[in-house]
Design a protein around this motif. Structure first.
Motif, PDB file in Angstrom:
ATOM      1  N   SER A 301      -4.631   0.636   4.567  1.00  0.00           N
ATOM      2  CA  SER A 301      -5.584  -0.391   4.124  1.00  0.00           C
ATOM      3  C   SER A 301      -6.582  -0.802   5.198  1.00  0.00           C
ATOM      4  O   SER A 301      -7.659  -1.320   4.878  1.00  0.00           O
ATOM      5  N   GLY A 302      -6.218  -0.595   6.468  1.00  0.00           N
ATOM      6  CA  GLY A 302      -7.071  -1.070   7.551  1.00  0.00           C
ATOM      7  C   GLY A 302      -7.035  -2.571   7.714  1.00  0.00           C
ATOM      8  O   GLY A 302      -7.891  -3.152   8.380  1.00  0.00           O
ATOM      9  N   GLU A 322       0.971  -6.770  -5.631  1.00  0.00           N
ATOM     10  CA  GLU A 322       0.184  -7.193  -6.791  1.00  0.00           C
ATOM     11  C   GLU A 322      -0.646  -6.029  -7.340  1.00  0.00           C
ATOM     12  O   GLU A 322      -0.706  -5.803  -8.559  1.00  0.00           O
ATOM     13  N   LEU A 323      -1.290  -5.274  -6.450  1.00  0.00           N
ATOM     14  CA  LEU A 323      -2.079  -4.119  -6.882  1.00  0.00           C
ATOM     15  C   LEU A 323      -1.197  -3.052  -7.524  1.00  0.00           C
ATOM     16  O   LEU A 323      -1.574  -2.433  -8.523  1.00  0.00           O
ATOM     17  N   ARG A 328      -3.423  -0.916  -9.867  1.00  0.00           N
ATOM     18  CA  ARG A 328      -4.665  -0.892  -9.088  1.00  0.00           C
ATOM     19  C   ARG A 328      -4.392  -0.548  -7.619  1.00  0.00           C
ATOM     20  O   ARG A 328      -5.134  -0.931  -6.724  1.00  0.00           O
ATOM     21  N   ALA A 329      -3.314   0.181  -7.376  1.00  0.00           N
ATOM     22  CA  ALA A 329      -2.875   0.449  -6.004  1.00  0.00           C
ATOM     23  C   ALA A 329      -3.929   1.176  -5.172  1.00  0.00           C
ATOM     24  O   ALA A 329      -3.999   0.994  -3.948  1.00  0.00           O
ATOM     25  N   LEU A 330      -4.769   1.984  -5.815  1.00  0.00           N
ATOM     26  CA  LEU A 330      -5.792   2.729  -5.082  1.00  0.00           C
ATOM     27  C   LEU A 330      -6.818   1.799  -4.429  1.00  0.00           C
ATOM     28  O   LEU A 330      -7.530   2.205  -3.501  1.00  0.00           O
ATOM     29  N   LEU A 346      -1.389   7.366  -3.358  1.00  0.00           N
ATOM     30  CA  LEU A 346      -0.404   6.613  -4.149  1.00  0.00           C
ATOM     31  C   LEU A 346       1.007   6.865  -3.656  1.00  0.00           C
ATOM     32  O   LEU A 346       1.841   5.960  -3.631  1.00  0.00           O
ATOM     33  N   ARG A 347       1.273   8.098  -3.268  1.00  0.00           N
ATOM     34  CA  ARG A 347       2.615   8.448  -2.781  1.00  0.00           C
ATOM     35  C   ARG A 347       2.927   7.694  -1.486  1.00  0.00           C
ATOM     36  O   ARG A 347       4.026   7.160  -1.307  1.00  0.00           O
ATOM     37  N   TYR A 348       1.949   7.643  -0.584  1.00  0.00           N
ATOM     38  CA  TYR A 348       2.175   6.948   0.687  1.00  0.00           C
ATOM     39  C   TYR A 348       2.313   5.437   0.474  1.00  0.00           C
ATOM     40  O   TYR A 348       3.107   4.772   1.158  1.00  0.00           O
TER      41      TYR A 348
END
Length: 417
Positions: A301-302, A322-323, A328-330, A346-348
């Motif tokens: 995410s930085g 929440e994402l 909305r994980a991306l 998504l896997r990570y």
């Protein structure tokens, strides 16, 4: 009268002899004591001189001690190989260390952490080293200094920073490491301009390297080590941006059959500590797994885990959760890292959330994590609720209805770096 005079002369002569004997004995004793004092003084000065002496850092050939590290760094996939040969740690003279750093000049200062300032040093052959100097005001002390020497000198792996030697003189305690030209991960990751240097491929390589280093500490080294202070500032980057785990001052050794331990002296950094450690003082390999999960989500995410002050989420874990639950994980992705595979991202994220689950028994081991990373086609379990991820509104409601302490444990030491 003559007899009396003769007796007086004899008495005077006898007194003179006694006086000469006393003077002679006194002088002899004085000379003897003075000589003994001088001998003792010379011995003390010689011993002190020996303590102040040591190997010359400027001319030392570090290639002679590189074979041991090469041998053990190849044991990552074989826990039975290597680890039998002791690594000799050079004791450098303070004069040579001071000269290599130009008397610890500000121009050579690389940074400062909880241990103290770190300086760049250069040998006569042009080899660059990093010199960590124990600060007298440091929250860490001789215990952590000895701990780091004891542990890291025996642990050699390509993803662990290499300890080259140390220097001990009176109240000066210094550690000499291999020099990492790209400083630490947080130097790039949380800087709006520098983070662009961490593209997708580089971040994946950093994640994989940290995972391999932790796996070695937990499972494949001859000593099972719990780091206890995994965070972005303790991940150093070499010239090719390969990660190396550093700072073993807080680390603990586990016995062969030991699963977890308890401490009343909680050390570490807020935002990276597992709940069972922060609240109860319990730590295990799963504590490091939790810290790794936080670090993994930060790399993707930085964003810092503790940098969510003006949002409904208490931290990055709550935001990621929440994402994830709203498909909305991306959106967690740091835009500055460029193009990436959506399925891999998504896997990570899934792996990161598995590592930060509230119950430590639900978290994977580092062996499981490495397997998840390398086997991209194998299905992953769905993560459960992360620790410390309650929304800010829920936290306010909880605080207004309850006014009590979670437990009686006091955090006696934290290293906010």
């Amino acid at each position: 009268m003559q007899e009396i005079s003769y007796e007086i002369d004899c008495m005077n002569s006898g007194n003179k002899m006694k006086l000469w004997v006393i003077i002679t004995v006194s002088v002899s004793l004085s000379v003897l004591l003075s000589g003994s004092f001088l001998c003792c003084r010379m011995q003390i000065l010689n011993q002190k001189g020996k303590k102040d002496s040591g190997v010359d850092l400027l001319s030392f050939d570090f290639n002679l001690s590189s074979n041991a590290s090469d041998n053990e760094s190849n044991t990552t996939n074989n826990p039975r190989k290597g680890g039998e040969k002791e690594v000799e740690l050079p004791l450098f003279s303070f004069a040579s260390v001071s000269k290599a750093t130009d008397s610890f000049s500000e121009c050579n200062k690389l940074g400062e952490g909880g241990f103290g300032p770190v300086y760049k040093g250069i040998s006569l052959g042009g080899l660059e080293v990093a010199v960590k100097r124990l600060s007298k005001r440091s929250g860490q002390g001789l215990e952590e200094f000895r701990n780091e020497i004891t542990l890291i000198a025996k642990l050699q792996h390509r993803n662990l920073v290499r300890l080259l030697g140390c220097c001990i003189k009176e109240d000066e305690n210094l550690l000499i490491y291999e020099y990492m030209p790209n400083k630490s991960l947080d130097f790039f990751l949380f800087d709006p301009n520098k983070k662009e240097m961490l593209d997708w491929g580089t971040r994946i390589r950093i994640i994989e390297g940290i995972a391999q280093g932790l796996l070695y500490l937990h499972q494949y080294s001859r000593l099972r080590i719990i780091h206890r202070d995994m965070k972005a500032s303790n991940i150093l980057l070499d010239g090719e941006m390969n990660p190396k785990i550093s700072d073993f001052g807080m680390a603990r050794i586990f016995g062969g059959n030991e699963v977890q331990a308890n401490t009343k002296r909680i050390v570490g950094t807020y935002g990276y500590m597992a709940p069972e450690y922060a609240l109860e003082g319990l730590f295990s390999v799963k504590s490091d797994v939790f810290s790794f999960g936080v670090l993994l989500l930060e790399i993707l995410s930085g964003k810092k885990n503790t940098g969510f002050y003006n949002t409904d989420s208490l931290n990055l874990l709550g935001f990621a959760w929440e994402l994830w639950n709203t498909d909305r994980a991306l959106e967690l992705k740091d835009p500055s890292m460029g193009d990436s595979s959506s399925s891999t991202l998504l896997r990570y994220i899934n792996i990161g959330l598995l590592c930060v689950q509230e119950n430590r028994n639900d978290r994977p081991t580092m062996s499981n994590v490495v397997s998840m990373i390398s086997n991209e086609l194998s299905p992953l379990p769905r993560p459960k609720h992360p620790a410390f991820s309650t929304s800010r509104n829920t936290a306010r409601n909880t605080d207004s209805s309850q006014n009590c302490s979670v437990n009686g444990l006091t955090v006696s030491m934290l290293e906010p770096r």
